[in-house]
Design a protein around this motif. Sequence first.
Motif, PDB file in Angstrom:
ATOM      1  N   CYS A   1      32.267   0.447  75.665  1.00  0.00           N
ATOM      2  CA  CYS A   1      32.912   0.890  74.185  1.00  0.00           C
ATOM      3  C   CYS A   1      32.401   0.385  73.160  1.00  0.00           C
ATOM      4  N   GLN A   2      33.044   0.621  72.128  1.00  0.00           N
ATOM      5  CA  GLN A   2      32.249   0.399  70.672  1.00  0.00           C
ATOM      6  C   GLN A   2      33.465  -0.574  69.982  1.00  0.00           C
ATOM      7  N   ILE A   3      33.115  -1.543  69.746  1.00  0.00           N
ATOM      8  CA  ILE A   3      34.146  -2.767  69.287  1.00  0.00           C
ATOM      9  C   ILE A   3      33.760  -3.130  67.986  1.00  0.00           C
ATOM     10  N   PHE A   4      34.388  -2.170  66.939  1.00  0.00           N
ATOM     11  CA  PHE A   4      33.790  -2.576  65.472  1.00  0.00           C
ATOM     12  C   PHE A   4      35.198  -2.710  64.615  1.00  0.00           C
ATOM     13  N   SER A   5      36.100  -1.903  64.808  1.00  0.00           N
ATOM     14  CA  SER A   5      37.219  -1.897  63.912  1.00  0.00           C
ATOM     15  C   SER A   5      38.229  -3.210  64.030  1.00  0.00           C
ATOM     16  N   GLU A   6      38.700  -3.638  62.797  1.00  0.00           N
ATOM     17  CA  GLU A   6      39.596  -4.642  62.656  1.00  0.00           C
ATOM     18  C   GLU A   6      40.750  -4.507  62.096  1.00  0.00           C
ATOM     19  N   PRO A   7      41.910  -5.318  62.357  1.00  0.00           N
ATOM     20  CA  PRO A   7      43.194  -5.231  61.705  1.00  0.00           C
ATOM     21  C   PRO A   7      43.175  -5.027  60.117  1.00  0.00           C
TER      22      PRO A   7
ATOM     23  N   GLN B   1      27.703   6.083  43.055  1.00  0.00           N
ATOM     24  CA  GLN B   1      28.581   5.482  43.996  1.00  0.00           C
ATOM     25  C   GLN B   1      29.754   5.049  43.306  1.00  0.00           C
ATOM     26  N   ASP B   2      30.717   4.675  44.168  1.00  0.00           N
ATOM     27  CA  ASP B   2      31.807   3.761  43.463  1.00  0.00           C
ATOM     28  C   ASP B   2      31.743   2.527  43.051  1.00  0.00           C
ATOM     29  N   TYR B   3      32.398   2.101  42.187  1.00  0.00           N
ATOM     30  CA  TYR B   3      32.059   0.712  41.708  1.00  0.00           C
ATOM     31  C   TYR B   3      32.272  -0.328  42.755  1.00  0.00           C
TER      32      TYR B   3
ATOM     33  N   LEU C   1      34.537  12.449  52.470  1.00  0.00           N
ATOM     34  CA  LEU C   1      34.296  13.098  51.087  1.00  0.00           C
ATOM     35  C   LEU C   1      33.637  12.303  50.377  1.00  0.00           C
ATOM     36  N   ASN C   2      33.600  10.744  50.407  1.00  0.00           N
ATOM     37  CA  ASN C   2      32.463  10.043  49.914  1.00  0.00           C
ATOM     38  C   ASN C   2      31.081  10.264  50.157  1.00  0.00           C
ATOM     39  N   THR C   3      30.661  10.660  51.415  1.00  0.00           N
ATOM     40  CA  THR C   3      29.367  10.937  51.721  1.00  0.00           C
ATOM     41  C   THR C   3      29.100  12.273  51.014  1.00  0.00           C
TER      42      THR C   3
ATOM     43  N   GLY D   1      40.644  -3.456  58.545  1.00  0.00           N
ATOM     44  CA  GLY D   1      40.150  -2.210  58.076  1.00  0.00           C
ATOM     45  C   GLY D   1      38.817  -1.979  58.917  1.00  0.00           C
ATOM     46  N   GLY D   2      38.691  -0.682  59.048  1.00  0.00           N
ATOM     47  CA  GLY D   2      37.394  -0.323  59.877  1.00  0.00           C
ATOM     48  C   GLY D   2      36.382   0.554  59.134  1.00  0.00           C
ATOM     49  N   SER D   3      36.874   0.991  57.807  1.00  0.00           N
ATOM     50  CA  SER D   3      35.778   1.995  57.060  1.00  0.00           C
ATOM     51  C   SER D   3      34.693   1.093  56.358  1.00  0.00           C
TER      52      SER D   3
ATOM     53  N   ALA E   1      45.763  14.196  63.889  1.00  0.00           N
ATOM     54  CA  ALA E   1      45.853  13.294  62.839  1.00  0.00           C
ATOM     55  C   ALA E   1      44.787  11.837  63.165  1.00  0.00           C
ATOM     56  N   THR E   2      44.350  11.799  64.319  1.00  0.00           N
ATOM     57  CA  THR E   2      43.729  10.696  64.863  1.00  0.00           C
ATOM     58  C   THR E   2      42.275  10.921  64.481  1.00  0.00           C
ATOM     59  N   LEU E   3      41.910  12.473  64.825  1.00  0.00           N
ATOM     60  CA  LEU E   3      40.477  12.907  64.223  1.00  0.00           C
ATOM     61  C   LEU E   3      40.223  12.826  63.044  1.00  0.00           C
ATOM     62  N   ARG E   4      41.153  12.802  62.028  1.00  0.00           N
ATOM     63  CA  ARG E   4      40.944  12.747  60.826  1.00  0.00           C
ATOM     64  C   ARG E   4      40.838  11.446  60.148  1.00  0.00           C
ATOM     65  N   ILE E   5      40.716  10.237  61.332  1.00  0.00           N
ATOM     66  CA  ILE E   5      40.452   8.965  61.060  1.00  0.00           C
ATOM     67  C   ILE E   5      39.248   8.541  61.899  1.00  0.00           C
ATOM     68  N   ALA E   6      39.341   8.773  63.048  1.00  0.00           N
ATOM     69  CA  ALA E   6      38.313   8.331  63.968  1.00  0.00           C
ATOM     70  C   ALA E   6      37.005   8.556  63.665  1.00  0.00           C
ATOM     71  N   GLY E   7      35.901   8.122  63.734  1.00  0.00           N
ATOM     72  CA  GLY E   7      34.651   8.326  63.409  1.00  0.00           C
ATOM     73  C   GLY E   7      34.245   8.773  61.933  1.00  0.00           C
TER      74      GLY E   7
ATOM     75  N   LYS F   1      40.031  -7.399  67.456  1.00  0.00           N
ATOM     76  CA  LYS F   1      39.414  -6.209  67.097  1.00  0.00           C
ATOM     77  C   LYS F   1      40.689  -4.951  67.562  1.00  0.00           C
ATOM     78  N   VAL F   2      40.581  -3.662  67.047  1.00  0.00           N
ATOM     79  CA  VAL F   2      41.696  -2.950  67.182  1.00  0.00           C
ATOM     80  C   VAL F   2      41.080  -1.351  67.226  1.00  0.00           C
ATOM     81  N   TRP F   3      41.830  -0.478  67.823  1.00  0.00           N
ATOM     82  CA  TRP F   3      41.562   0.757  67.963  1.00  0.00           C
ATOM     83  C   TRP F   3      40.303   1.203  68.827  1.00  0.00           C
ATOM     84  N   ILE F   4      40.116   0.389  69.661  1.00  0.00           N
ATOM     85  CA  ILE F   4      38.956   0.768  70.395  1.00  0.00           C
ATOM     86  C   ILE F   4      39.211   1.511  71.729  1.00  0.00           C
ATOM     87  N   SER F   5      38.441   2.655  71.575  1.00  0.00           N
ATOM     88  CA  SER F   5      38.673   3.864  72.794  1.00  0.00           C
ATOM     89  C   SER F   5      38.136   3.230  73.824  1.00  0.00           C
TER      90      SER F   5
HETATM   91  C1  LIG Z   1      41.256   8.070  67.964  1.00  0.00           C
HETATM   92  C2  LIG Z   1      40.679   6.882  67.082  1.00  0.00           C
HETATM   93  C3  LIG Z   1      39.782   6.178  68.092  1.00  0.00           C
HETATM   94  C4  LIG Z   1      38.933   5.192  67.444  1.00  0.00           C
HETATM   95  N1  LIG Z   1      38.084   4.631  68.522  1.00  0.00           N
HETATM   96  C5  LIG Z   1      37.515   3.511  67.901  1.00  0.00           C
HETATM   97  C6  LIG Z   1      36.506   2.809  68.599  1.00  0.00           C
HETATM   98  O1  LIG Z   1      36.250   3.224  69.871  1.00  0.00           O
HETATM   99  N2  LIG Z   1      36.003   1.482  68.267  1.00  0.00           N
HETATM  100  C7  LIG Z   1      36.225   1.272  66.836  1.00  0.00           C
HETATM  101  O2  LIG Z   1      35.631   0.316  66.442  1.00  0.00           O
HETATM  102  N3  LIG Z   1      37.062   1.743  66.123  1.00  0.00           N
HETATM  103  C8  LIG Z   1      37.748   2.873  66.597  1.00  0.00           C
HETATM  104  N4  LIG Z   1      38.705   3.573  65.647  1.00  0.00           N
HETATM  105  C9  LIG Z   1      39.039   3.026  64.486  1.00  0.00           C
HETATM  106  C10 LIG Z   1      38.533   3.802  63.544  1.00  0.00           C
HETATM  107  O3  LIG Z   1      37.018   3.711  63.311  1.00  0.00           O
HETATM  108  C11 LIG Z   1      39.115   3.141  62.064  1.00  0.00           C
HETATM  109  O4  LIG Z   1      40.439   3.564  62.006  1.00  0.00           O
HETATM  110  C12 LIG Z   1      38.270   3.954  60.931  1.00  0.00           C
HETATM  111  O5  LIG Z   1      37.152   3.502  60.522  1.00  0.00           O
HETATM  112  C13 LIG Z   1      39.480   3.738  59.596  1.00  0.00           C
HETATM  113  O6  LIG Z   1      39.515   2.469  59.376  1.00  0.00           O
HETATM  114  P1  LIG Z   1      41.265   1.979  59.266  1.00  0.00           P
HETATM  115  O7  LIG Z   1      42.070   2.543  60.008  1.00  0.00           O
HETATM  116  O8  LIG Z   1      41.187   0.358  59.475  1.00  0.00           O
HETATM  117  O9  LIG Z   1      41.592   2.365  57.868  1.00  0.00           O
HETATM  118  P2  LIG Z   1      40.777   1.578  56.582  1.00  0.00           P
HETATM  119  O10 LIG Z   1      39.418   1.157  56.433  1.00  0.00           O
HETATM  120  O11 LIG Z   1      41.685   0.453  56.146  1.00  0.00           O
HETATM  121  O12 LIG Z   1      41.299   2.585  55.352  1.00  0.00           O
HETATM  122  C14 LIG Z   1      42.588   2.961  54.812  1.00  0.00           C
HETATM  123  C15 LIG Z   1      42.577   4.185  54.049  1.00  0.00           C
HETATM  124  O13 LIG Z   1      41.801   3.921  52.882  1.00  0.00           O
HETATM  125  C16 LIG Z   1      40.746   4.964  52.811  1.00  0.00           C
HETATM  126  N5  LIG Z   1      39.671   4.490  52.410  1.00  0.00           N
HETATM  127  C17 LIG Z   1      39.114   3.331  52.794  1.00  0.00           C
HETATM  128  N6  LIG Z   1      37.908   2.856  51.958  1.00  0.00           N
HETATM  129  C18 LIG Z   1      37.711   3.977  51.111  1.00  0.00           C
HETATM  130  C19 LIG Z   1      36.770   4.231  49.915  1.00  0.00           C
HETATM  131  N7  LIG Z   1      35.749   3.397  49.901  1.00  0.00           N
HETATM  132  N8  LIG Z   1      36.953   5.505  49.457  1.00  0.00           N
HETATM  133  C20 LIG Z   1      37.988   6.147  49.696  1.00  0.00           C
HETATM  134  N9  LIG Z   1      39.040   5.992  50.557  1.00  0.00           N
HETATM  135  C21 LIG Z   1      38.792   4.858  51.120  1.00  0.00           C
HETATM  136  C22 LIG Z   1      40.774   5.432  54.127  1.00  0.00           C
HETATM  137  O14 LIG Z   1      40.044   6.850  54.283  1.00  0.00           O
HETATM  138  C23 LIG Z   1      41.962   5.330  54.764  1.00  0.00           C
HETATM  139  O15 LIG Z   1      42.757   6.499  54.231  1.00  0.00           O
HETATM  140  C24 LIG Z   1      39.544   4.703  66.503  1.00  0.00           C
HETATM  141  C25 LIG Z   1      40.433   5.260  65.516  1.00  0.00           C
HETATM  142  C26 LIG Z   1      41.077   6.382  65.972  1.00  0.00           C
HETATM  143  C27 LIG Z   1      42.172   6.988  65.321  1.00  0.00           C
END
Ligand SMILES: Cc1cc2nc3c(=O)[nH]c(=O)nc-3n(C[C@H](O)[C@H](O)[C@H](O)COP(=O)(O)OP(=O)(O)OC[C@H]3O[C@@H](n4cnc5c(N)ncnc54)[C@H](O)[C@@H]3O)c2cc1C
Length: 407
Positions: free
Chosen positions: A127-133, A391-393, A379-381, A135-137, A366-372, A159-163
């Motif tokens: 699995c891929q262990i990246f996201s944290e409570p 780029q954003d400030y 939209l930023n990309t 934030g994951g973005s 809804a999850t697809l609109r967050i995952a990956g 770590k959280v949301w790890i598929s």
């Molecule tokens: C089905 C599913 C499977 C997943 N599997 C994995 C996995 O296997 N491994 C893993 O590591 N993670 C996994 N994730 C987590 C996923 O990578 C994160 O949910 C994702 O990166 C977004 O992070 P976050 O939920 O913490 O939201 P945050 O990063 O906290 O963002 C919160 C909100 O702010 C917005 N936002 C953040 N930054 C910006 C910006 N710069 N400009 C504009 N808007 C912004 C986001 O779009 C979002 O709406 C999974 C998620 C889902 C839903």
Amino acid sequence: MDAALSPELEAYRAAARAFIAQHAPTYGRAARKGLSEAQDLALGRAWLALKAANGYACITLPREYGGGGGTDLEQILFVQEEAPHGFPTEYFAIGLGMPIPMLLRYGTEEQKQALVPPAIRGETIWCQIFSEPGGGSDVGAFRFKARRDGDDWILSGQKVWISWAQHSDYGVIVTRTDTTVAKHKGLTYFFVDLKAPGVTVRPIRQLHGRTDFNEIFFDEVRVPDSCRLGPVGEGFRLAVETLMIERYTAAADETGGGPPLEAFTALAKAATHRGRPAIEDGRVRGGIARAHAVQQALIAIHQKSLLDLAAGRTPGPEGSIHKYAGARERKRLAVLALDLLGPAGVAFDPAAGMKEDFAMSWMDVATLRIAGGSDEMLLNTVAEKILGLPQDYRPDKGVPFDQVPVG
Ligand SMILES: Cc1cc2nc3c(=O)[nH]c(=O)nc-3n(C[C@H](O)[C@H](O)[C@H](O)COP(=O)(O)OP(=O)(O)OC[C@H]3O[C@@H](n4cnc5c(N)ncnc54)[C@H](O)[C@@H]3O)c2cc1C
């Protein structure tokens, strides 16, 4: 015939189609009906082993490690043929799609020989262990700690949301190893044994009742330095490299992973609206036309990626458009389908796949609109890479991580 395909590739596709048709009754959607998750996973392992024996598992990875030794185009064609049959491939897709290629790029020869072939045969899961409570973005903002202790590292944090971590044997992980340098410079990338003492995996139950992802707690988990991938402090670069593989592989299905448009059209023909067949309703017809137009555009984007690959070029950021538009359109269609189904739409089948049941598709999209990569990040990309907008400030740019203000 596909515009991008040579006669050799068409022959490859025909052979793949025959192989898949032969085995779909044993491993495909119908065979999965009524299985427990453990039985389904076992079926998935058997399907993967069969594919590996025939050169169809991890088609682009080298033969010496159990892959197919083929091209990106062959891989895409095989997946296009395989996907409609609903084989139990989801447990392995992330591990084989990102962590295993990263291990092949950065692991030692001994690690690659020992760990890659069993994963390709479905005997182990990654699995891929990246996201944290927190934030994951923003990968650069990760806080999960690793500290050096002799020849080992000690990992602590959540770590959280790890598929599929609940079934995984190993994972790749991004950790913070230095808080005194700028946020992108203090990260380091490892692979970890999820059966090691101190690792706790807790599944998270989703709206539709399935548990596709998990939170993972590391309580002073000892990891040898030999499990580090890439240099200390280069974890951000490796994480972005991993995510770039993810963005690219995500962009192929014009339905956004939902039911095909034909299923919606059939539903609209069978359902009634104000005493008339729903297919006669203007809103329903408009929905079908819109979905068709969007799907044709997504197919065109995908064709462009195929042509780029055929010409030896790496596809560009159009994968972001594909995922963004595909997921939004899938949601629109699911909403319209649920409107037509009325109360019957609530009686969803939790065992159904996302391509079969509109209610499941609606709950899952809804999850697809967050995952990956969330919609906003995609939209930023598009803004930066395609439209050339600035780029954003970034007020934390160059600031040592331990001096970045936190709210
Ligand atoms: C089905 C599913 C499977 C997943 N599997 C994995 C996995 O296997 N491994 C893993 O590591 N993670 C996994 N994730 C987590 C996923 O990578 C994160 O949910 C994702 O990166 C977004 O992070 P976050 O939920 O913490 O939201 P945050 O990063 O906290 O963002 C919160 C909100 O702010 C917005 N936002 C953040 N930054 C910006 C910006 N710069 N400009 C504009 N808007 C912004 C986001 O779009 C979002 O709406 C999974 C998620 C889902 C839903």
